[in-house]
Design a protein around this motif. Sequence first.
Motif, short mmCIF file in Angstrom:
data_model
loop_
_atom_site.label_atom_id
_atom_site.label_comp_id
_atom_site.label_asym_id
_atom_site.label_seq_id
_atom_site.Cartn_x
_atom_site.Cartn_y
_atom_site.Cartn_z
N ARG A 88 0.84 -1.20 0.00
CA ARG A 88 0.00 0.00 0.00
C ARG A 88 0.87 1.24 0.00
O ARG A 88 1.89 1.30 0.68
CB ARG A 88 -0.91 0.01 1.22
N LEU A 89 0.45 2.21 -0.75
CA LEU A 89 1.16 3.48 -0.80
C LEU A 89 0.59 4.44 0.22
O LEU A 89 -0.59 4.40 0.54
CB LEU A 89 1.06 4.08 -2.20
N ARG A 90 1.44 5.32 0.71
CA ARG A 90 1.03 6.33 1.66
C ARG A 90 0.35 7.47 0.90
O ARG A 90 0.75 7.83 -0.20
CB ARG A 90 2.27 6.85 2.39
N ALA A 91 -0.67 8.04 1.48
CA ALA A 91 -1.37 9.15 0.84
C ALA A 91 -0.43 10.35 0.71
O ALA A 91 0.48 10.54 1.51
CB ALA A 91 -2.59 9.53 1.66
N ALA A 92 -0.65 11.17 -0.29
CA ALA A 92 0.25 12.29 -0.58
C ALA A 92 0.22 13.35 0.51
O ALA A 92 1.21 14.05 0.72
CB ALA A 92 -0.10 12.90 -1.92
N ASP A 93 -0.90 13.51 1.21
CA ASP A 93 -0.99 14.57 2.21
C ASP A 93 -0.56 14.12 3.61
O ASP A 93 -0.61 14.90 4.54
CB ASP A 93 -2.41 15.13 2.25
N VAL A 94 -0.13 12.89 3.75
CA VAL A 94 0.32 12.37 5.04
C VAL A 94 1.84 12.40 5.06
O VAL A 94 2.49 11.85 4.19
CB VAL A 94 -0.19 10.93 5.26
N HIS A 95 2.38 13.06 6.05
CA HIS A 95 3.84 13.16 6.15
C HIS A 95 4.42 11.91 6.82
O HIS A 95 3.78 11.27 7.64
CB HIS A 95 4.23 14.41 6.94
N ALA A 96 5.64 11.60 6.44
CA ALA A 96 6.32 10.44 7.02
C ALA A 96 6.59 10.71 8.50
O ALA A 96 6.88 11.85 8.89
CB ALA A 96 7.61 10.17 6.29
N PRO A 97 6.53 9.70 9.34
CA PRO A 97 6.81 9.92 10.76
C PRO A 97 8.27 10.31 10.96
O PRO A 97 9.16 9.80 10.29
CB PRO A 97 6.51 8.56 11.40
N SER A 98 8.50 11.25 11.87
CA SER A 98 9.86 11.69 12.13
C SER A 98 10.33 11.13 13.47
O SER A 98 9.54 10.88 14.37
CB SER A 98 9.93 13.21 12.15
N MET A 99 11.62 10.97 13.58
CA MET A 99 12.23 10.44 14.79
C MET A 99 12.70 11.63 15.64
O MET A 99 13.81 12.11 15.46
CB MET A 99 13.41 9.54 14.44
N ILE A 100 11.86 12.10 16.51
CA ILE A 100 12.19 13.26 17.34
C ILE A 100 12.86 12.76 18.62
O ILE A 100 12.37 11.85 19.27
CB ILE A 100 10.94 14.07 17.67
N GLY A 101 13.98 13.36 18.96
CA GLY A 101 14.65 13.03 20.20
C GLY A 101 15.64 11.89 20.09
O GLY A 101 16.28 11.55 21.05
N GLN A 102 15.79 11.30 18.92
CA GLN A 102 16.76 10.22 18.77
C GLN A 102 18.12 10.83 18.45
O GLN A 102 18.22 11.70 17.60
CB GLN A 102 16.32 9.29 17.64
#
Length: 81
Positions: free
Chosen positions: A19-33
């Motif tokens: 399945r492809l990710r929708a265009a308006d959904v941003h990829a999850p970011s790794m905050i604090g790593q």
Amino acid sequence: MMSAVEFHDNRDACDMPARLRAADVHAPSMIGQPAGPFEVHADTGPSLRDALVTGLLVIYPTVATVVAIVAGLFLGSANGA
């Protein structure tokens, strides 16, 4: 030359379809790593350590080359050539 191999359509081989990710959904970011060894750190600018390492990487080969040339000239003249 023809091959006798038959190709089968294996659509039922995998249970979960890709399945492809929708265009308006941003990829999850790794905050604090913390950054890894090959990732850029969030420094504001070069530090004294960076300047010293860069200077060492520039000066050491230059000094080693000059010492090798002087040693070669000295050994060549000591040999009587």
